[in-house]
Scaffold this motif. Structure first.
Motif, PDB file in Angstrom:
ATOM      1  N   ILE A   1      -5.585   7.089  -0.089  1.00  0.00           N
ATOM      2  CA  ILE A   1      -6.196   5.763  -0.055  1.00  0.00           C
ATOM      3  C   ILE A   1      -6.361   5.319   1.402  1.00  0.00           C
ATOM      4  O   ILE A   1      -5.386   5.276   2.163  1.00  0.00           O
ATOM      5  CB  ILE A   1      -5.321   4.745  -0.819  1.00  0.00           C
ATOM      6  N   SER A   2      -7.569   5.015   1.778  1.00  0.00           N
ATOM      7  CA  SER A   2      -7.854   4.647   3.176  1.00  0.00           C
ATOM      8  C   SER A   2      -7.719   3.135   3.351  1.00  0.00           C
ATOM      9  O   SER A   2      -8.691   2.401   3.308  1.00  0.00           O
ATOM     10  CB  SER A   2      -9.259   5.107   3.561  1.00  0.00           C
ATOM     11  N   TRP A   3      -6.493   2.683   3.542  1.00  0.00           N
ATOM     12  CA  TRP A   3      -6.248   1.246   3.695  1.00  0.00           C
ATOM     13  C   TRP A   3      -5.799   0.884   5.105  1.00  0.00           C
ATOM     14  O   TRP A   3      -5.876  -0.272   5.516  1.00  0.00           O
ATOM     15  CB  TRP A   3      -5.161   0.781   2.719  1.00  0.00           C
ATOM     16  N   ASP A   4      -5.305   1.884   5.861  1.00  0.00           N
ATOM     17  CA  ASP A   4      -4.660   1.609   7.151  1.00  0.00           C
ATOM     18  C   ASP A   4      -5.658   1.674   8.300  1.00  0.00           C
ATOM     19  O   ASP A   4      -5.558   2.496   9.202  1.00  0.00           O
ATOM     20  CB  ASP A   4      -3.487   2.557   7.384  1.00  0.00           C
TER      21      ASP A   4
ATOM     22  N   GLN B   1      -2.447   4.317  12.248  1.00  0.00           N
ATOM     23  CA  GLN B   1      -1.351   5.276  12.404  1.00  0.00           C
ATOM     24  C   GLN B   1      -1.837   6.602  12.970  1.00  0.00           C
ATOM     25  O   GLN B   1      -1.216   7.636  12.748  1.00  0.00           O
ATOM     26  CB  GLN B   1      -0.672   5.523  11.048  1.00  0.00           C
ATOM     27  N   ASP B   2      -2.908   6.556  13.716  1.00  0.00           N
ATOM     28  CA  ASP B   2      -3.488   7.789  14.241  1.00  0.00           C
ATOM     29  C   ASP B   2      -4.103   7.511  15.603  1.00  0.00           C
ATOM     30  O   ASP B   2      -4.212   6.360  16.040  1.00  0.00           O
ATOM     31  CB  ASP B   2      -4.545   8.319  13.268  1.00  0.00           C
ATOM     32  N   ILE B   3      -4.523   8.568  16.271  1.00  0.00           N
ATOM     33  CA  ILE B   3      -5.196   8.437  17.561  1.00  0.00           C
ATOM     34  C   ILE B   3      -6.660   8.089  17.321  1.00  0.00           C
ATOM     35  O   ILE B   3      -7.317   8.653  16.443  1.00  0.00           O
ATOM     36  CB  ILE B   3      -5.087   9.761  18.348  1.00  0.00           C
ATOM     37  N   ASN B   4      -7.181   7.163  18.115  1.00  0.00           N
ATOM     38  CA  ASN B   4      -8.580   6.760  18.025  1.00  0.00           C
ATOM     39  C   ASN B   4      -9.288   7.094  19.341  1.00  0.00           C
ATOM     40  O   ASN B   4      -9.110   6.383  20.344  1.00  0.00           O
ATOM     41  CB  ASN B   4      -8.670   5.258  17.757  1.00  0.00           C
ATOM     42  N   PRO B   5     -10.061   8.181  19.379  1.00  0.00           N
ATOM     43  CA  PRO B   5     -10.801   8.506  20.607  1.00  0.00           C
ATOM     44  C   PRO B   5     -11.795   7.404  20.935  1.00  0.00           C
ATOM     45  O   PRO B   5     -12.482   6.885  20.050  1.00  0.00           O
ATOM     46  CB  PRO B   5     -11.519   9.811  20.256  1.00  0.00           C
TER      47      PRO B   5
ATOM     48  N   TRP C   1       0.833  -1.198   0.000  1.00  0.00           N
ATOM     49  CA  TRP C   1       0.000   0.000   0.000  1.00  0.00           C
ATOM     50  C   TRP C   1       0.874   1.257   0.000  1.00  0.00           C
ATOM     51  O   TRP C   1       1.912   1.284   0.663  1.00  0.00           O
ATOM     52  CB  TRP C   1      -0.879   0.042   1.248  1.00  0.00           C
ATOM     53  N   PRO C   2       0.462   2.309  -0.698  1.00  0.00           N
ATOM     54  CA  PRO C   2       1.194   3.584  -0.610  1.00  0.00           C
ATOM     55  C   PRO C   2       1.031   4.178   0.792  1.00  0.00           C
ATOM     56  O   PRO C   2      -0.092   4.363   1.271  1.00  0.00           O
ATOM     57  CB  PRO C   2       0.533   4.451  -1.677  1.00  0.00           C
ATOM     58  N   GLU C   3       2.156   4.469   1.450  1.00  0.00           N
ATOM     59  CA  GLU C   3       2.101   4.863   2.859  1.00  0.00           C
ATOM     60  C   GLU C   3       1.404   6.205   3.056  1.00  0.00           C
ATOM     61  O   GLU C   3       0.621   6.382   3.988  1.00  0.00           O
ATOM     62  CB  GLU C   3       3.520   4.911   3.436  1.00  0.00           C
ATOM     63  N   LYS C   4       1.699   7.161   2.208  1.00  0.00           N
ATOM     64  CA  LYS C   4       1.098   8.484   2.338  1.00  0.00           C
ATOM     65  C   LYS C   4       0.294   8.793   1.079  1.00  0.00           C
ATOM     66  O   LYS C   4       0.843   9.073   0.025  1.00  0.00           O
ATOM     67  CB  LYS C   4       2.172   9.542   2.546  1.00  0.00           C
TER      68      LYS C   4
END
Length: 384
Positions: free
Chosen positions: A119-122, A132-136, A113-116
């Motif tokens: 495309i919403s794959w992560d 790769q982000d914060i999940n409230p 997958w392209p890292e940046k």
């Protein structure tokens, strides 16, 4: 009945496994384009979209690359087979190196997958949470409890719950996963509880047999639990969300990732498919595969030939035995006819023939032959 941790094989140290969701359109096209770019830049050695590899349950991509200049990594990514343009698609990725996995190596996810990009794959495969982000955490208590149960029981990811002692500044709102070694960044989900959620999150975590310290963090055990997991050993009392590096928490995540992982059924199936269904062979591997097939065919042919010869020998022995039985039956019939008084002299000839035929197989006892001769002499005398 579900398997216990002790009944399951654990992930080998050479293996990297992850599962996620793709929420955007045309995942297969995105994969093809990115793999082609990486091959052209020689980041990967080669990739393959095997013919006839697509099934109703998935579409397959394979890739091979080197790490540390001479260690080969083979990886297989499968997206599910739904054709709806905007539907979320689950993907699984299994990679195996020629030596134990080094966390400093690139994440296999970025080799597909392209890292940046847009495309919403992560996303995590279970709850669709960002890798790769914060999940409230959800504000609703029932939704919070349900989500934590789902990720603890079904997620392949390492789930970390962090409680904010106070509302963090912009530096504290940066995801901690960005500080992890590259090979862990797509295997960790970071959950955040606001200051006022402290009691609610611990109420929900109580179902899982754990809790988060105020202003601290806890790593969830997962299901099945990792071998050697100790809930107290994977709790951190304080995490400072001020932009500084939370060294203790990062170390705990690395230690947790190193624990033997009893594989869930779908993870074990992904690893088996990587090893048994691999098609992206080098020339040397193709030659070795051809030699192995030739040797297998040779062994099968030899076994068939041996079996045929044994069958023929058995058939011949069976025919010989049947012939002897027929001869013996005829001899017995002749003896009975002679004994009834129809003909005395043929009796002698018949007994002699039977005796001669049996001599090569079993030498009769001397007293038995003597008794037979005396019986013959008495028969002659009585007939004279």
């Amino acid at each position: 009945m579900p398997k216990s941790s002790t009944d399951r094989p654990t992930a080998p140290e050479t293996v990297w496994l992850a599962a996620g969701r793709h929420t955007g359109p045309a995942p297969q096209q995105a994969l093809r384009e990115h793999l082609r770019e990486l091959k052209n830049s020689e980041t990967i050695q080669d990739f393959l979209e095997p013919e006839n590899a697509s099934t109703p349950d998935g579409h397959v991509f394979e890739a091979r690359w080197l790490v540390d200049d001479d260690v080969t990594v083979r990886a297989r990514l499968v997206t599910d087979g739904r054709d709806h343009v905007d539907a979320e698609r689950r993907w699984t990725l299994a990679a195996e190196a020629e030596r134990p996995w080094d966390l400093s190596w690139p994440s296999p996810a970025t080799m597909f997958w392209p890292e940046k990009s847009d495309i919403s794959w992560d996303r995590d495969s279970v709850a669709g949470l960002r890798l790769q982000d914060i999940n409230p955490l959800p504000k609703d208590d029932a939704a919070l409890r349900r989500m934590l149960k789902d990720i603890a029981r079904h997620s392949w990811s390492i789930n970390v719950v962090v409680h904010e002692a106070m509302t963090p500044d912009p530096e504290g709102r940066l995801p901690l996963t960005r500080l992890l070694p590259p090979a862990l960044r797509h295997r960790v989900v970071e959950h955040r509880a606001t200051p006022e959620q402290f009691h609610a999150v611990n109420w929900a975590l109580g179902d899982l047999g754990t809790s988060v310290p105020r202003g601290g963090a806890v790593i969830l055990s997962g299901t099945p639990a990792r071998v050697g997991f100790d809930e107290q050993a994977f709790r951190v009392r304080s995490v400072f969300l001020d932009g500084s590096e939370p060294t203790e928490l990062l170390d705990k995540v690395v230690q947790f990732a190193a624990l033997p992982w009893p594989l869930p059924d779908d993870a074990a199936a992904a690893l088996t498919a990587l090893r048994q269904d691999w098609r992206l062979l080098t020339l040397e591997e193709e030659l070795a595969h051809a030699r192995a097939l030739a040797a297998s065919y040779s062994e099968a042919l030899e076994a068939m030939t041996t079996s045929r010869d044994l069958y023929r020998e058995a058939t011949e022995l069976a025919h010989a035995a049947l012939a002897e039985m027929a001869e013996y039956r005829d001899a017995v019939s002749a003896v009975r006819a002679s004994a009834s008084g129809q003909d005395r002299h043929p009796l002698t000839k018949t007994l002699q023939r039977v005796t001669d035929s049996l001599l090569p197989r079993r030498a009769p006892r001397a007293d038995t032959l003597q008794a037979a001769r005396e019986s013959e002499e008495r028969a002659r005398e009585s007939s004279g």
